[in-house]
Every structure is written in C-alpha cells, then in structure tokens.
Motif scaffolding. Structure first.
Motif, PDB file in Angstrom:
ATOM      1  N   ASP A  51       0.816  -1.217   0.000  1.00 34.45           N
ATOM      2  CA  ASP A  51       0.000   0.000   0.000  1.00 34.45           C
ATOM      3  C   ASP A  51       0.850   1.268   0.000  1.00 34.45           C
ATOM      4  O   ASP A  51       0.326   2.370   0.176  1.00 34.45           O
ATOM      5  CB  ASP A  51      -0.928   0.012   1.221  1.00 34.45           C
ATOM      6  N   ASN A  52       2.146   1.113  -0.166  1.00 37.95           N
ATOM      7  CA  ASN A  52       3.054   2.256  -0.234  1.00 37.95           C
ATOM      8  C   ASN A  52       3.472   2.505  -1.680  1.00 37.95           C
ATOM      9  O   ASN A  52       3.561   1.574  -2.482  1.00 37.95           O
ATOM     10  CB  ASN A  52       4.309   2.017   0.611  1.00 37.95           C
ATOM     11  N   VAL A  53       3.746   3.783  -1.999  1.00 37.51           N
ATOM     12  CA  VAL A  53       4.188   4.150  -3.346  1.00 37.51           C
ATOM     13  C   VAL A  53       5.436   5.020  -3.222  1.00 37.51           C
ATOM     14  O   VAL A  53       5.485   5.942  -2.396  1.00 37.51           O
ATOM     15  CB  VAL A  53       3.096   4.924  -4.116  1.00 37.51           C
ATOM     16  N   TYR A  54       6.440   4.711  -4.047  1.00 35.86           N
ATOM     17  CA  TYR A  54       7.710   5.435  -4.015  1.00 35.86           C
ATOM     18  C   TYR A  54       8.054   6.005  -5.378  1.00 35.86           C
ATOM     19  O   TYR A  54       7.685   5.447  -6.422  1.00 35.86           O
ATOM     20  CB  TYR A  54       8.849   4.507  -3.568  1.00 35.86           C
ATOM     21  N   PHE A  55       8.775   7.126  -5.369  1.00 34.74           N
ATOM     22  CA  PHE A  55       9.292   7.706  -6.608  1.00 34.74           C
ATOM     23  C   PHE A  55      10.664   7.110  -6.887  1.00 34.74           C
ATOM     24  O   PHE A  55      11.537   7.064  -6.005  1.00 34.74           O
ATOM     25  CB  PHE A  55       9.407   9.231  -6.484  1.00 34.74           C
ATOM     26  N   ASP A  56      10.878   6.674  -8.106  1.00 35.50           N
ATOM     27  CA  ASP A  56      12.154   6.091  -8.533  1.00 35.50           C
ATOM     28  C   ASP A  56      13.042   7.212  -9.062  1.00 35.50           C
ATOM     29  O   ASP A  56      12.858   7.704 -10.182  1.00 35.50           O
ATOM     30  CB  ASP A  56      11.896   5.052  -9.624  1.00 35.50           C
ATOM     31  N   VAL A  57      14.026   7.642  -8.279  1.00 37.82           N
ATOM     32  CA  VAL A  57      14.853   8.783  -8.673  1.00 37.82           C
ATOM     33  C   VAL A  57      15.692   8.482  -9.915  1.00 37.82           C
ATOM     34  O   VAL A  57      16.093   9.402 -10.637  1.00 37.82           O
ATOM     35  CB  VAL A  57      15.764   9.243  -7.513  1.00 37.82           C
TER      36      VAL A  57
END
Length: 480
Positions: free
Chosen positions: A157-163
């Motif tokens: 349920d977590n979302v991350y930005f891929d740098v």
C-alpha cells in the motif's frame, strides 16, 4: 507620484542555475509565485517568518513595479515527518498524541495563530492558502500518472518515486544520486528499489489522519507530493517563481521538481529563490537554550512586531541574520528614525504647503533605491538611500517641493518594505481636524500667557501620540 519601476531591470538569483538572471515572467505583466508555508503543528517561531517576510517583499516589489501577482502559500497539515525525513513520525500525528487532542484541532488553532502573526507583520495575504488535507484527490491523481509513466512503483500500500527514472534529480541541490545512495544509512527501507527513492504515499493503520484510496485503507501523502499537487492546481503545470528557506532545497524542492516534471513533462518552475536561516545569538534556536521566540515574546520585551520585520528585511535575503535583543533594539531605533523623518515631512507639508507637488529633487535617492532592489533585492542598499536622504534633510532642510518628493519616496519604500503601522479610520487616533483645533487652541493659550492650559493641551496630544514642534514659522505636528 509613486511611479512604477521597469521590471525588465530586475535581476534575481536563481538557486537552480546558481547565477543572477533577469526576471522575465512567463506571461507579460503577470507573476505566478508559490511559497512553502508552515507545517501547522506548533505556532511558527520568529525563524520561520524570515522566509515568509521575504516572499512578502518579493511580492510587494513586483506589485510596486506594476505587475499583477498571483500568490499561493500552502499549509502543511499532514505528511511532514520529523526531521524532514522519509521515515519516522508525522509531526502533526506526534503532536496530537503528545497533547492528547484531535489533530484537526491543532491544525485549526495553529493556523489561526499563523494568520494573526501574518497580519501583525503586515504580510499581504496570499490569494490562496491551500491545505494538504483538502487536496488528497489531486495528490492521488498525480501519483497515478507517475505510476503510469514509470516514475513510481508500488510496494503493497506504499508508493515510491524512482529517482533513477528522472535524470535531472539533484540538479537543484547539486546532489548526485550515486553519492546520496553511498551515504545512506545501513537501515535502508528494504521496500525501496534505491536508497534515494522517496515516498509518495504511505500506509499506516496507526496514523491518526488517513484516507481510503486506490492504494489502500490507511494511507496518507508524502510531504513532497503535497506541494507539487497544490502548486500545479492553482498556478498550472509551469509557473514563474517558487521560494522557501534554504532547508527546503533538499530534499523537498528537489523532489517537487521530479514529481511535477515527471507528471507534466514541462519545466516546473523558472526561478527558485531561497533565504538563509535566521540565527539566534549566533546559532540555531533551541528549546533547551530558551531562545525559541514567538512574536508575543518580542512584544513582551517592549518591541513592536514591525521592528522585527525591519530587522529581517534590512539584511539581504541570502545573507545570515543574527537575532539578538541588541540587534532588535538597533532595528527599532532605525525604523523610528525613518518614522520621525516621515512625520516631519508630513508636518512641513500640512497647511499651505499641502499644495506642493513632488518633483524630481530626490532623483538620486530614488534611483539608488530602485537600483538596489533591482540588484537581487539588495535591501540594505535600498534602505541606505533613505537614510542618506534623511541626513540631507536633517543637515539642510528642504523646500516644500523637495519635501513632497522625499515623502513620496518614503511612501514608496513603505509600500515595498512595510515600514510603518497602517493607520486606519477606526484606530482610535485623533483625526487631523481635531488635532489642528487643539494646536490652534494651544497657540491661543500661549498668546494669552495661559501656560497651564498650553501645557495641558501638549500633554493631551502627547498621550495621543502627537509630537509638537514649535518653530519660527509656527507649530508643526506629526504622529509619533
């Protein structure tokens, strides 16, 4: 008079390019600007207000140059974690648990205190003060676009930005992704593909402020996505200017750029401007040292809030300001000198001289004032031009037209710097006709050698903040 100054001469320092550059608005005659506002979990202290005062100075300078400004300042009321980190406690969540109160009540109380402080500091109200919690829908929509474009990834349920998906990540701050990852702590969040990736959406069943979305039942936004979503809603995909404190450069503003440009594919902001920290007694503010001051603390020491405004704005925004009580006393005295100068000019122009029109007698001072502001808002040099004009008046005096021109320049400076208290009809001050009548009554009492009545009127006017100056040409008065 108050003539506009051509904005084409204005040069500002861009944190992104690391150089001074001419300010050219995207739309001629208009400016769109966004400012990172407070996280409303505790009443802002005086250090917070340096960035907000700078934003106000910038806006006033634009408006004094004839530009139409659209200003947005957000209120962060969820998602800002302790230490500006990507892991840890939400500041509001932690404060609510500490005080054992509803976090929404903290938001309401602190927001009200913030707006009261802005009014006391004579900071012009922004056109919009969006709250993060009112824009969850816009944040979720942006996150979904980032997922679709491959800039983000979901883990549970977590979302991350891929740098690594955004090659320009680090351009604003000068950081390099490889260095960030090499310097990451051992306790890296194992959900992340790369240590430098940052959270767009987080899930925590224990969090007091949470929303049911496509990402799950117990989610709340990351701090960075909030400003991207709110600024783009009110100002569009691309706008002129974004400000904040130097601590916002990384990670907050760096992440804003990656998110916004990842969504739109357009240049997010043309000009980034950041203020230095306000130091206290030569160092950082600390509760343990007892030097975390609010505006109330300044008033309890006998100062006016505008003395603090003057202290902050007379220093260049990219230079350090060290707050001490001695420095504040110096600012108060300097501001009073300008206030008295204006009062003397007003007194000279009262009566028959009221018909005097401003000419070009203060041309050199006016040019020096504008030249300084055009040079990356060099406020100290701009104010120095006013004090030089005051010194000339003190030494040689001025004819009526000269005084009118000098007063016009002081009024312009007040419009940009917010130097003086704004008098209002319902402020309780004596109206001018009543003061004139009392002055004439006092003059008649002196002619009648009724010195007791004369002194009584002087004391009455002094108590109302009216300064009398007896001279060869009669009695002049001005407000203290």
């Amino acid at each position: 008079m108050l003539q506009f100054s051509p904005v084409s001469q204005l040069r500002l320092y861009n944190t992104l390019t690391r150089r001074l550059q001419p300010f050219v608005p995207q739309e001629p005659g208009k400016v769109k600007m966004y400012h990172c506002g407070p996280t409303v979990y505790q009443r802002p202290h005086i250090g917070n207000y340096r960035a907000f005062l700078f934003a106000d100075l910038l806006r006033r300078t634009f408006e004094a140059s004839g530009l139409e400004v659209l200003q947005v300042m957000n209120l962060t009321d969820v998602g800002h974690l302790v230490g500006d980190a990507d892991e840890g406690e939400d500041k509001l969540d932690a404060q609510a648990r500490k005080e054992k109160v509803d976090p929404w009540q903290i938001v309401a109380t602190v927001s009200e205190q913030f707006f009261q402080d802005l009014e006391a500091l004579q900071i012009r109200p922004a056109h919009h003060y969006p709250k993060a919690t009112d824009h969850i829908e816009e944040m979720v929509a942006q996150i979904e676009v980032l997922l679709e474009k491959g800039h983000a990834y979901r883990v549970g349920d977590n979302v991350y930005f891929d740098v690594h998906s955004f090659p320009d990540y680090g351009r604003l701050s000068g950081n390099k992704v490889a260095d960030l990852e090499a310097g990451a702590r051992v306790e890296v969040n194992q959900e992340k593909r790369h240590p430098a990736d940052f959270a767009l959406w987080k899930s925590d069943p224990r969090h007091l402020m949470k929303w049911k979305t496509v990402f799950g039942e117990h989610g709340f936004p990351g701090w960075h996505i909030e400003c991207s979503a709110m600024s783009m809603k009110y100002l569009g995909d691309s706008f002129d200017l974004h400000t904040g404190g130097e601590d916002n450069v990384f990670p907050h503003h760096e992440c804003e750029i990656a998110q916004a440009e990842g969504v739109s594919g357009k240049t997010f902001v043309n000009l980034w401007m950041h203020t230095k920290f306000l130091q206290v007694d030569g160092g950082k503010m600390s509760k343990s040292l007892g030097n975390v001051y609010s505006l109330d603390d300044l008033e309890q020491r006998g100062f006016e809030v505008l003395d603090f405004r003057f202290l902050v704005l007379r220093a260049h925004y990219r230079a350090s300001v060290n707050f001490t009580w001695k420095a504040l006393q110096g600012a108060a005295e300097a501001r009073k000198n300008l206030h008295d100068f204006r009062g003397r000019l007003q007194a000279q122009l009262r009566g028959p001289a009221m018909q005097a029109e401003a000419g070009e007698h203060s041309g050199p001072a006016r040019k020096a004032f504008w030249d300084a502001l055009h040079d990356d808002l060099n406020t100290s040099a701009a104010l120095a031009a006013l004090f030089e004009l005051r010194n000339a008046y003190t030494q040689k005096g001025m004819e009526a037209t000269e005084a009118a021109d000098a007063l016009d320049l002081l009024n312009l400076a007040d419009d940009i710097f917010g130097l003086f208290d704004q008098e209002s009809a319902d402020s309780g001050d004596l109206p001018d006709p009543e003061i004139d009548a009392l002055v004439e009554e006092r003059n008649q009492a002196r002619r009648n050698r009724d010195f007791a009545r004369s002194d009584q009127i002087r004391d009455q006017l002094a108590a109302a903040g009216i300064v009398l100056e007896d001279g060869p040409e009669g009695t002049l008065w001005h407000r203290a």
